[in-house]
Design a protein around this motif. Structure first.
Motif, mmCIF file in Angstrom:
data_model
loop_
_atom_site.group_PDB
_atom_site.id
_atom_site.type_symbol
_atom_site.label_atom_id
_atom_site.label_comp_id
_atom_site.label_asym_id
_atom_site.label_seq_id
_atom_site.Cartn_x
_atom_site.Cartn_y
_atom_site.Cartn_z
ATOM 1 N N ASP A 168 0.834 -1.212 0.000
ATOM 2 C CA ASP A 168 0.000 0.000 0.000
ATOM 3 C C ASP A 168 0.866 1.259 0.000
ATOM 4 O O ASP A 168 0.591 2.211 -0.745
ATOM 5 C CB ASP A 168 -0.924 0.000 1.222
ATOM 6 C CG ASP A 168 -2.020 -1.048 1.113
ATOM 7 O OD1 ASP A 168 -2.116 -1.685 0.046
ATOM 8 O OD2 ASP A 168 -2.767 -1.238 2.083
ATOM 9 N N GLU A 169 1.899 1.276 0.845
ATOM 10 C CA GLU A 169 2.762 2.453 0.907
ATOM 11 C C GLU A 169 3.471 2.688 -0.427
ATOM 12 O O GLU A 169 3.642 3.836 -0.857
ATOM 13 C CB GLU A 169 3.791 2.283 2.025
ATOM 14 C CG GLU A 169 3.189 2.359 3.423
ATOM 15 C CD GLU A 169 4.242 2.251 4.505
ATOM 16 O OE1 GLU A 169 5.439 2.146 4.153
ATOM 17 O OE2 GLU A 169 3.882 2.269 5.695
ATOM 18 N N LEU A 174 1.729 6.044 -8.010
ATOM 19 C CA LEU A 174 1.940 4.749 -8.655
ATOM 20 C C LEU A 174 0.631 3.990 -8.841
ATOM 21 O O LEU A 174 0.448 3.296 -9.846
ATOM 22 C CB LEU A 174 2.913 3.910 -7.822
ATOM 23 C CG LEU A 174 4.388 4.283 -7.985
ATOM 24 C CD1 LEU A 174 5.231 3.612 -6.914
ATOM 25 C CD2 LEU A 174 4.885 3.900 -9.358
ATOM 26 N N ILE A 175 -0.297 4.133 -7.899
ATOM 27 C CA ILE A 175 -1.575 3.452 -8.050
ATOM 28 C C ILE A 175 -2.377 4.037 -9.209
ATOM 29 O O ILE A 175 -3.072 3.312 -9.934
ATOM 30 C CB ILE A 175 -2.392 3.505 -6.735
ATOM 31 C CG1 ILE A 175 -3.615 2.609 -6.834
ATOM 32 C CG2 ILE A 175 -2.782 4.937 -6.375
ATOM 33 C CD1 ILE A 175 -4.352 2.437 -5.528
ATOM 34 N N ALA A 213 9.886 2.295 -11.084
ATOM 35 C CA ALA A 213 9.523 3.175 -9.975
ATOM 36 C C ALA A 213 8.939 2.373 -8.805
ATOM 37 O O ALA A 213 9.281 2.616 -7.640
ATOM 38 C CB ALA A 213 8.528 4.235 -10.444
ATOM 39 N N PHE A 214 8.065 1.419 -9.085
ATOM 40 C CA PHE A 214 7.450 0.638 -8.012
ATOM 41 C C PHE A 214 8.504 -0.194 -7.288
ATOM 42 O O PHE A 214 8.490 -0.302 -6.051
ATOM 43 C CB PHE A 214 6.365 -0.267 -8.575
ATOM 44 C CG PHE A 214 5.588 -1.006 -7.522
ATOM 45 C CD1 PHE A 214 4.522 -0.415 -6.889
ATOM 46 C CD2 PHE A 214 5.943 -2.294 -7.156
ATOM 47 C CE1 PHE A 214 3.805 -1.089 -5.904
ATOM 48 C CE2 PHE A 214 5.243 -2.978 -6.175
ATOM 49 C CZ PHE A 214 4.170 -2.366 -5.555
ATOM 50 N N ASN A 215 9.417 -0.790 -8.036
ATOM 51 C CA ASN A 215 10.470 -1.591 -7.417
ATOM 52 C C ASN A 215 11.323 -0.747 -6.484
ATOM 53 O O ASN A 215 11.621 -1.148 -5.353
ATOM 54 C CB ASN A 215 11.334 -2.215 -8.517
ATOM 55 C CG ASN A 215 12.436 -3.105 -7.965
ATOM 56 O OD1 ASN A 215 13.460 -2.627 -7.504
ATOM 57 N ND2 ASN A 215 12.217 -4.410 -8.019
ATOM 58 N N GLU A 216 11.706 0.441 -6.915
ATOM 59 C CA GLU A 216 12.557 1.307 -6.099
ATOM 60 C C GLU A 216 11.848 1.761 -4.835
ATOM 61 O O GLU A 216 12.427 1.749 -3.739
ATOM 62 C CB GLU A 216 13.009 2.508 -6.925
ATOM 63 C CG GLU A 216 13.975 2.154 -8.048
ATOM 64 C CD GLU A 216 14.278 3.340 -8.945
ATOM 65 O OE1 GLU A 216 15.260 3.276 -9.694
ATOM 66 O OE2 GLU A 216 13.514 4.323 -8.915
ATOM 67 N N HIS A 217 10.579 2.171 -4.955
ATOM 68 C CA HIS A 217 9.836 2.630 -3.774
ATOM 69 C C HIS A 217 9.599 1.485 -2.789
ATOM 70 O O HIS A 217 9.711 1.675 -1.571
ATOM 71 C CB HIS A 217 8.502 3.241 -4.195
ATOM 72 C CG HIS A 217 8.619 4.634 -4.726
ATOM 73 N ND1 HIS A 217 8.904 5.718 -3.916
ATOM 74 C CD2 HIS A 217 8.497 5.130 -5.979
ATOM 75 C CE1 HIS A 217 8.939 6.815 -4.640
ATOM 76 N NE2 HIS A 217 8.707 6.488 -5.891
ATOM 77 N N ASN A 237 13.116 -1.617 3.388
ATOM 78 C CA ASN A 237 14.427 -1.579 4.046
ATOM 79 C C ASN A 237 14.478 -0.542 5.165
ATOM 80 O O ASN A 237 15.096 -0.762 6.211
ATOM 81 C CB ASN A 237 15.523 -1.300 3.015
ATOM 82 C CG ASN A 237 15.751 -2.480 2.085
ATOM 83 O OD1 ASN A 237 15.206 -3.562 2.290
ATOM 84 N ND2 ASN A 237 16.547 -2.284 1.058
ATOM 85 N N GLU A 238 13.819 0.604 4.958
ATOM 86 C CA GLU A 238 13.782 1.618 6.008
ATOM 87 C C GLU A 238 12.969 1.130 7.199
ATOM 88 O O GLU A 238 13.352 1.335 8.362
ATOM 89 C CB GLU A 238 13.176 2.907 5.452
ATOM 90 C CG GLU A 238 13.175 4.069 6.432
ATOM 91 C CD GLU A 238 14.565 4.463 6.884
ATOM 92 O OE1 GLU A 238 14.703 4.958 8.021
ATOM 93 O OE2 GLU A 238 15.521 4.268 6.103
ATOM 94 N N PHE A 239 11.842 0.471 6.935
ATOM 95 C CA PHE A 239 11.035 -0.105 8.018
ATOM 96 C C PHE A 239 11.836 -1.164 8.769
ATOM 97 O O PHE A 239 11.762 -1.262 10.004
ATOM 98 C CB PHE A 239 9.762 -0.711 7.435
ATOM 99 C CG PHE A 239 8.890 -1.400 8.442
ATOM 100 C CD1 PHE A 239 8.025 -0.675 9.247
ATOM 101 C CD2 PHE A 239 8.919 -2.779 8.583
ATOM 102 C CE1 PHE A 239 7.220 -1.313 10.189
ATOM 103 C CE2 PHE A 239 8.122 -3.420 9.510
ATOM 104 C CZ PHE A 239 7.266 -2.685 10.305
#
Length: 355
Positions: free
Chosen positions: A113-114, A126-127, A204-208, A214-216
């Protein structure tokens, strides 16, 4: 004897097998027109599929995941035990992402979702991009009016319909586009792949997604040690403030009686009290600072290392059916189906005739 005779009558000789095989070959040869038509039709259909089927682009990110230095932590625990500090109580969430849990995190609804609600460009999320090229608004037109929805508003302000759309889109991405795997189960290298007919969306979706997960992961792994570090820092600041006040009070008491008469002990009582306060507070401050430095080392050791190895770059890897391959596949598939149809048709006719 009757049973043995019946068993003998049902045996097949090599000659009968060869004759039966030859009859089937002759039958298929006699149907050469049907088989030729099926082969040509399969070639044509395969060519059409290869021409009109859009290529699928694959964006892949690979990274190595390594937890904190366990050996360093063992040495630090030994040193901490010498001064009476239980370093284990300051530890992080070492068991939270063991095994394949980190891979399941990539497939979780929250992370998807994020990523979907992340910006694609200045005008789109992206959605929105996904809905546009997959024509979801037209496919779901009878159920929900997606065109009137604004996904750029805060998530807590979403309607039930908006939440349902995001949830269903995340499900489609998880089932049809996302792949998370380890190339080698013995290694800690993880590959995250997103496949889509839209090359820019896939990248773009892969990078986000990788960035968010990874940040979480970093925040969660160091959450406990961060909270412990903040508490110790607050305690150290408070004790230091009290120590400064005690030193000031001791200095003031000394100034009030600069040359105390050694024969009058009562004149130095206040000074001695302030001196004891300074010594006691100093001892407490020393212990708190000691624990604070150990907590800082523990926090650094507990921070995971996530090193990106490969990231998606244009042009992305293409997955498509080439013209020649499509023609060959079409010919073989339709030819095999035609042979099976002829086989069962002949068996059915022989069964009807024998009946």
């Amino acid at each position: 004897m009757s049973g043995s005779k019946h068993f003998t009558e049902n045996q097949f000789t090599i000659k009968e097998v060869l004759q039966n095989f030859g009859s089937w070959i002759a039958y298929f040869i006699s149907q050469w027109k049907i088989l030729l038509f099926a082969a040509l039709l399969g070639i044509g259909l395969g060519a059409l599929v290869s021409i009109y089927k859009k290529p699928v682009f694959v964006a892949t990110t690979s990274f190595v995941l390594e937890d904190g230095d366990g050996a360093g932590m063992g040495q630090m625990s030994g040193l901490a035990s010498l001064v009476g500090v239980n370093l284990g109580s300051m530890g992080g969430t070492s068991g939270l992402f063991q095994g394949d849990n980190i891979m399941e995190l990539y497939r979780s609804e929250r992370m998807l979702d994020e990523a979907l609600l992340s910006p694609f460009d200045e005008n789109q999320l992206l959605i929105d991009r996904f809905i546009e090229f997959e024509k979801i608004d037209k496919k779901w037109a009878s159920k929900v009016d997606i065109a009137s929805m604004d996904f750029s508003i805060p998530r807590e302000n979403f309607t039930i319909a908006q939440d349902s759309v995001v949830k269903e889109v995340a499900k489609l991405v998880r089932e049809n586009q996302l792949s998370v795997a380890k190339p080698d189960r013995k290694l800690t290298i993880i590959q995250v792949s997103v496949s889509s007919k839209d090359e820019h969306y896939a990248k773009a979706f892969n990078e986000h997604l990788v960035e968010n997960v990874n940040e979480f992961y970093r925040e969660t792994k160091t959450k406990k040690t961060s909270e412990n570090l903040a508490i110790l820092q607050s305690q150290a600041d408070s004790v230091r403030k009290i120590l400064d006040e005690s030193i000031g009070a001791f200095a003031s008491a000394t100034d009030r009686v600069p040359n105390a008469n050694p024969l009058r002990s009562s004149a130095t009582i206040e000074t001695k009290k302030r001196q004891i306060d300074v010594q006691a507070t100093g001892a407490v401050y020393e212990e708190v600072v000691k624990n604070l430095e150990i907590a800082k080392v523990n926090h650094r050791n507990n921070s995971p290392l996530i090193q990106i190895i490969d990231s998606p770059r244009f042009p992305l890897e293409r997955s498509e059916i080439r013209l020649v391959k499509g023609m060959v596949y079409g010919c073989v598939i339709l030819g095999m189906l035609t042979i099976m149809w002829l086989y069962f048709r002949r068996l059915y006719r022989k069964h009807v005739q024998e009946s």
